[in-house]
Design an enzyme around this catalytic site. Sequence first.
Site: not given
Ligand code: AGP
Length: 605
Positions: A2, A27, A74, A98-99, A477, A481, A484, A500, A600
């Site tokens: 958050c 966040r 969040w 936050n937490g 990756e 992408k 997500e 496999h 994020k």
């Molecule tokens: C990547 O697009 C995501 N937002 C997520 O996987 C991110 O890379 C992951 O949470 C790690 O975050 P960080 O690099 O801030 O540790």
Amino acid sequence: MCGIIGIVGTAPVEARLIVSLKRLEYRGYDSAGVAGFTASGVERRRAAGKLKNLEAVLAAQPLIASVGIGHTRWATHGPPTVGNAHPHQAGRVTLVHNGIIENFAELKAALTAEGRVFQTDTDTEVVAQLLDRELGSKPPLAAFKATLDQVRGAFALVVMIDGEPGMLLGARNGPPLVIGHGDGEMFLGSDALAVGPFTNRVSYLEDGDFVAIEHGAARVFNQAGQPVDRPAQVVPQSPALMEKGNYRHFMEKEIHDQPEGCQRTIAAYVDALTARAAMPGGIDFAVLERIQIVACGTSYIAGLIGKYLIEPLADLPVDIEVASEFRYRQPALRPGSLVIAMSQSGETADTLAALRWCQARGMRSAAVVNAAGSTMAREVDVVWPIHCGPEIGVASTKAFTAQICVLTALAIAAARARGRIDAGEEQRLVRVLLEAPRLIAESINLEDAVRGVAAEVAKARDVLYLGRGPMYPLALEGALKLKEISYIHAEGYAAGELKHGPIALVDENTPIVILAPFDSYFEKSASNMSEVMARGGQVVFITDPEGQAHAPAGARVVVTTPRCDPLIAPLVMSAPIQLLAYHVAVLKGADVDQPRNLAKSVTVE
Ligand code: AGP
């Protein structure tokens, strides 16, 4: 994950709380709220959903205050309703958090047994109730310390106490909290970005610290309650990087920022004049026995690409594991290893815990991070910043390629230090790396070709990404992408694993994105492509000019990235998969910068 802000101001705070929360929305954005000391006492305004909903509430009911707090959420405990939106209140206490309070259930039971009535499903309310109880017998600071001594878990808190209108309290244990030093005003925020619009002088609280801020003053204490000094430092501001400019989304802007971002990153790790690579911090790669990389998500994938670059070039073993698994499985570590935490935010809870696990066992530590003042950056022996500027889009793009640039420079420097390459080869490889920004820009310019296939992929229910060698992590990756930000199920797979199991997925409705530059793996990738096409699979082939010339008959080459040395192929091939995910998400009308359920910075496990 958050975002929290507090202002002890000498002018109205409503608009400034909103400005800060806009910077913190990355966040978390399930709900938002503010509170302030008004002429008629403490007042709150809250709304479920995005920040714009809170702004609508404030338009109808302005908050007239010069001291106040704000929160963007969040959800961890309790659905994202307005009732569960922060700030939370109990008696004289109003706070944002936050937490996660890990022992909130037992505390809630005890407080309920004492007759306290809870209004919400959240863990946060427990802290407000506990503090309100402690205020019955102690002055504010002593009551706050007594409260902090009873809660267990990860928390950053900002607290208002009715009757103390010129003061805010704050505490940090895990998720970050910074003090912003203004002129006669003081601020508390989740990070330097949060207080950036008001000041560039920032102090970083340490785990266990708590603080009282008043007009022009901050009194910081450690967990034992002893006064401590957390000196203010000037944090460079980059407001321009905070704005979208003429892009529709931050993600689009950040994809296009990559050439410039990678140029800045590379410049920090190579000398363009002497064409030598150098990793600051004094790690002696000649004697280093092993590297252990810990990371999550896209940062994990960047680390995996690093493994594919470092091992063959430097003959240096690289282990890599997702931090959430590593931290709990009692891995067998070896002294003489270096742990590298990879993290854009520098605050990811699992990565931080895995890093601390290694440090507790005597390993030297480094961090490849974007946020210079982050917890990881402040706790490791060596920091390797990625210098790509604030990344606001939840889907990581420019930080991903910047991380790869750092690990590419590390691979070259380590190979030279270990005598695996001579000075001439080092200079050649450095010059190859110096070409990467230009070639990334050329890849980005292929956007129209990518957009052309996005409509087809947007209709899919499942998408498979395949690659070999360093293209295998890139396949992971690409899948991450896509899923997500567009919410389409996608899987990245080692192309050699196709037979496999995953080949059972292949039919005319399943786009198969195959990443295959004309490298030593190409021939095998080409046969994978034939296997897929023989079963009606819709191949989306991303290659380079030689790969296009040697593509199997019938293969539909969608994107031809510029020719490049294999060392920088992961960098040059990233843009097409980023752009594909972006355009599919836009076609689907998804919330590109703030995808559902995500945040994020994952500062809770
Ligand atoms: C990547 O697009 C995501 N937002 C997520 O996987 C991110 O890379 C992951 O949470 C790690 O975050 P960080 O690099 O801030 O540790």
